[in-house]
Design a protein around this motif. Structure first.
Motif, PDB file in Angstrom:
ATOM      1  N   MET A   1     -12.999  12.115 -20.783  1.00  0.00           N
ATOM      2  CA  MET A   1     -11.837  11.454 -20.179  1.00  0.00           C
ATOM      3  C   MET A   1     -12.242  10.348 -19.203  1.00  0.00           C
ATOM      4  N   ARG A   2     -13.450  10.470 -18.632  1.00  0.00           N
ATOM      5  CA  ARG A   2     -13.868   9.419 -17.705  1.00  0.00           C
ATOM      6  C   ARG A   2     -13.959   8.062 -18.401  1.00  0.00           C
ATOM      7  N   ASP A   3     -14.361   8.086 -19.687  1.00  0.00           N
ATOM      8  CA  ASP A   3     -14.428   6.823 -20.401  1.00  0.00           C
ATOM      9  C   ASP A   3     -13.035   6.217 -20.559  1.00  0.00           C
ATOM     10  N   GLN A   4     -12.022   7.069 -20.701  1.00  0.00           N
ATOM     11  CA  GLN A   4     -10.645   6.576 -20.794  1.00  0.00           C
ATOM     12  C   GLN A   4     -10.190   5.960 -19.460  1.00  0.00           C
ATOM     13  N   LEU A   5     -10.535   6.632 -18.384  1.00  0.00           N
ATOM     14  CA  LEU A   5     -10.165   6.115 -17.060  1.00  0.00           C
ATOM     15  C   LEU A   5     -10.868   4.791 -16.775  1.00  0.00           C
ATOM     16  N   ASN A   6     -12.146   4.716 -17.143  1.00  0.00           N
ATOM     17  CA  ASN A   6     -12.877   3.463 -16.931  1.00  0.00           C
ATOM     18  C   ASN A   6     -12.275   2.330 -17.754  1.00  0.00           C
ATOM     19  N   ALA A   7     -11.883   2.640 -18.987  1.00  0.00           N
ATOM     20  CA  ALA A   7     -11.253   1.620 -19.831  1.00  0.00           C
ATOM     21  C   ALA A   7      -9.911   1.186 -19.247  1.00  0.00           C
ATOM     22  N   LEU A   8      -9.154   2.157 -18.720  1.00  0.00           N
ATOM     23  CA  LEU A   8      -7.867   1.821 -18.096  1.00  0.00           C
ATOM     24  C   LEU A   8      -8.067   0.911 -16.883  1.00  0.00           C
ATOM     25  N   GLU A   9      -9.104   1.190 -16.128  1.00  0.00           N
ATOM     26  CA  GLU A   9      -9.377   0.352 -14.950  1.00  0.00           C
ATOM     27  C   GLU A   9      -9.732  -1.073 -15.383  1.00  0.00           C
ATOM     28  N   GLU A  10     -10.532  -1.187 -16.429  1.00  0.00           N
ATOM     29  CA  GLU A  10     -10.851  -2.518 -16.963  1.00  0.00           C
ATOM     30  C   GLU A  10      -9.594  -3.201 -17.487  1.00  0.00           C
ATOM     31  N   LEU A  11      -8.763  -2.439 -18.167  1.00  0.00           N
ATOM     32  CA  LEU A  11      -7.522  -2.985 -18.710  1.00  0.00           C
ATOM     33  C   LEU A  11      -6.624  -3.503 -17.594  1.00  0.00           C
ATOM     34  N   ALA A  12      -6.569  -2.752 -16.513  1.00  0.00           N
ATOM     35  CA  ALA A  12      -5.748  -3.177 -15.370  1.00  0.00           C
ATOM     36  C   ALA A  12      -6.258  -4.493 -14.795  1.00  0.00           C
ATOM     37  N   VAL A 154      -5.513 -21.887 -19.101  1.00  0.00           N
ATOM     38  CA  VAL A 154      -5.148 -21.384 -20.429  1.00  0.00           C
ATOM     39  C   VAL A 154      -6.393 -20.904 -21.174  1.00  0.00           C
ATOM     40  N   GLY A 155      -7.478 -21.667 -21.064  1.00  0.00           N
ATOM     41  CA  GLY A 155      -8.723 -21.254 -21.715  1.00  0.00           C
ATOM     42  C   GLY A 155      -9.231 -19.940 -21.166  1.00  0.00           C
ATOM     43  N   ARG A 156      -9.205 -19.810 -19.854  1.00  0.00           N
ATOM     44  CA  ARG A 156      -9.666 -18.559 -19.234  1.00  0.00           C
ATOM     45  C   ARG A 156      -8.739 -17.396 -19.612  1.00  0.00           C
ATOM     46  N   LYS A 157      -7.437 -17.688 -19.674  1.00  0.00           N
ATOM     47  CA  LYS A 157      -6.480 -16.646 -20.037  1.00  0.00           C
ATOM     48  C   LYS A 157      -6.728 -16.143 -21.464  1.00  0.00           C
ATOM     49  N   ARG A 158      -7.024 -17.065 -22.361  1.00  0.00           N
ATOM     50  CA  ARG A 158      -7.297 -16.663 -23.744  1.00  0.00           C
ATOM     51  C   ARG A 158      -8.534 -15.767 -23.823  1.00  0.00           C
ATOM     52  N   GLU A 159      -9.541 -16.124 -23.031  1.00  0.00           N
ATOM     53  CA  GLU A 159     -10.744 -15.290 -23.016  1.00  0.00           C
ATOM     54  C   GLU A 159     -10.429 -13.886 -22.524  1.00  0.00           C
ATOM     55  N   VAL A 160      -9.605 -13.807 -21.472  1.00  0.00           N
ATOM     56  CA  VAL A 160      -9.247 -12.499 -20.931  1.00  0.00           C
ATOM     57  C   VAL A 160      -8.395 -11.723 -21.925  1.00  0.00           C
ATOM     58  N   GLU A 161      -7.477 -12.412 -22.593  1.00  0.00           N
ATOM     59  CA  GLU A 161      -6.642 -11.752 -23.594  1.00  0.00           C
ATOM     60  C   GLU A 161      -7.487 -11.209 -24.744  1.00  0.00           C
ATOM     61  N   HIS A 162      -8.507 -11.972 -25.127  1.00  0.00           N
ATOM     62  CA  HIS A 162      -9.403 -11.503 -26.187  1.00  0.00           C
ATOM     63  C   HIS A 162     -10.160 -10.259 -25.726  1.00  0.00           C
ATOM     64  N   ALA A 163     -10.615 -10.298 -24.474  1.00  0.00           N
ATOM     65  CA  ALA A 163     -11.318  -9.130 -23.931  1.00  0.00           C
ATOM     66  C   ALA A 163     -10.370  -7.942 -23.829  1.00  0.00           C
ATOM     67  N   ARG A 164      -9.116  -8.207 -23.513  1.00  0.00           N
ATOM     68  CA  ARG A 164      -8.138  -7.125 -23.387  1.00  0.00           C
ATOM     69  C   ARG A 164      -7.972  -6.378 -24.717  1.00  0.00           C
ATOM     70  N   GLN A 165      -7.958  -7.139 -25.801  1.00  0.00           N
ATOM     71  CA  GLN A 165      -7.815  -6.497 -27.110  1.00  0.00           C
ATOM     72  C   GLN A 165      -8.946  -5.498 -27.357  1.00  0.00           C
ATOM     73  N   SER A 166     -10.135  -5.903 -26.983  1.00  0.00           N
ATOM     74  CA  SER A 166     -11.289  -5.018 -27.171  1.00  0.00           C
ATOM     75  C   SER A 166     -11.188  -3.796 -26.270  1.00  0.00           C
ATOM     76  N   ILE A 167     -10.757  -4.027 -25.032  1.00  0.00           N
ATOM     77  CA  ILE A 167     -10.660  -2.909 -24.080  1.00  0.00           C
ATOM     78  C   ILE A 167      -9.565  -1.935 -24.501  1.00  0.00           C
ATOM     79  N   SER A 168      -8.405  -2.472 -24.863  1.00  0.00           N
ATOM     80  CA  SER A 168      -7.283  -1.596 -25.214  1.00  0.00           C
ATOM     81  C   SER A 168      -7.582  -0.754 -26.446  1.00  0.00           C
ATOM     82  N   SER A 169      -8.452  -1.249 -27.312  1.00  0.00           N
ATOM     83  CA  SER A 169      -8.806  -0.476 -28.504  1.00  0.00           C
ATOM     84  C   SER A 169      -9.589   0.784 -28.147  1.00  0.00           C
TER      85      SER A 169
END
Length: 236
Positions: A1-12, A154-169
């Motif tokens: 579960m710690r991995d889930q919490l860490n992912a949630l923190e990154e997602l936040a 916008v460029g930075r936002k796209r990068e973060v959105e791309h990273a978010r997809q990976s994190i949320s998975s």
């Protein structure tokens, strides 16, 4: 579960970064809108002042024509006075000349007031044309800077959105649904606990709940603000 919490923190963190990017873009647009409003205001003011100047100059021309007509009438009346056949005709021409003189004085005074108004309006137009040119240059510079800044955000936002997809998975769907629901209501879906206190809403947590959060065996939500609670960094 710690991995889930860490992912949630990154997602936040990514969601907060995305939201901040949106705020920054909104601020940029608001600044440009404010400047455009100022430019439009000065433009409208100049249009009104130029219209006033045009009307005043037209009125001055009308007074100038009227003064010429008065002079012509005065000259004709004087000629009639020179050939007056009797005292009655002479008195009539003197009276007419006096009326024309008063009318000329009134017209001359009004013309002087119009001239003063024209000078004042021209002075205002000159100042406002300077303001308009300065604001126009400022707006052009701000638009160029805003374009560059917006593209960067916008460029930075796209990068973060791309990273978010990976994190949320990496987050379980059931936990992700809880996260999304809380985020939509609170704007921040996770909160760390410090000394038994939720840092999201600052309430003290029951000791039993606090101990369960430290064990990180499952996801716990704050009983007050519903944020997903994270153990202190020292306990992770």
């Amino acid at each position: 579960m710690r991995d889930q919490l860490n992912a949630l923190e990154e997602l936040a963190r990514t969601d907060l970064a995305i939201r901040q990017a949106d705020v920054d873009l909104t601020d940029i647009r608001a600044r440009l809108d404010e400047l455009r409003t100022d430019v439009d205001r000065i433009r409208d003011l100049l249009d009104r002042e130029r219209q006033q100047l045009q009307e005043a100059e037209k009125l001055r021309a009308e007074h100038a024509d009227a003064l010429l007509q008065i002079d012509e009438k005065s000259a004709a009346t004087k000629r009639r006075a020179d050939v007056a056949k009797n005292a009655r005709e002479a008195e009539a021409t003197r009276s007419a000349l006096e009326v024309l003189r008063r009318e000329k004085d009134e017209r001359s005074q009004e013309t002087a007031r119009i001239e003063a108004a024209i000078a004042q309006v021209r002075d205002q137009i000159g100042r406002h044309e300077g303001d308009f040119a300065q604001l126009g240059e400022m707006l052009e510079g701000e638009e160029r800077a805003a374009q560059a800044r917006s593209e960067e955000i916008v460029g930075r936002k796209r990068e973060v959105e791309h990273a978010r997809q990976s994190i949320s998975s990496r987050v379980r769907p059931d936990i992700l649904r809880i996260y999304a629901m809380v985020f939509s209501k609170r704007g921040n879906a996770v909160a760390e606990i410090t000394n038994g206190v939720c840092r999201g809403c600052h309430i003290s947590l029951p000791p039993q709940l606090y101990n369960q959060i430290l064990r990180a065996e499952r996801v716990h939500q704050c009983p007050n603000c519903q944020r997903i609670l994270m153990p202190p960094a020292s306990a992770r």
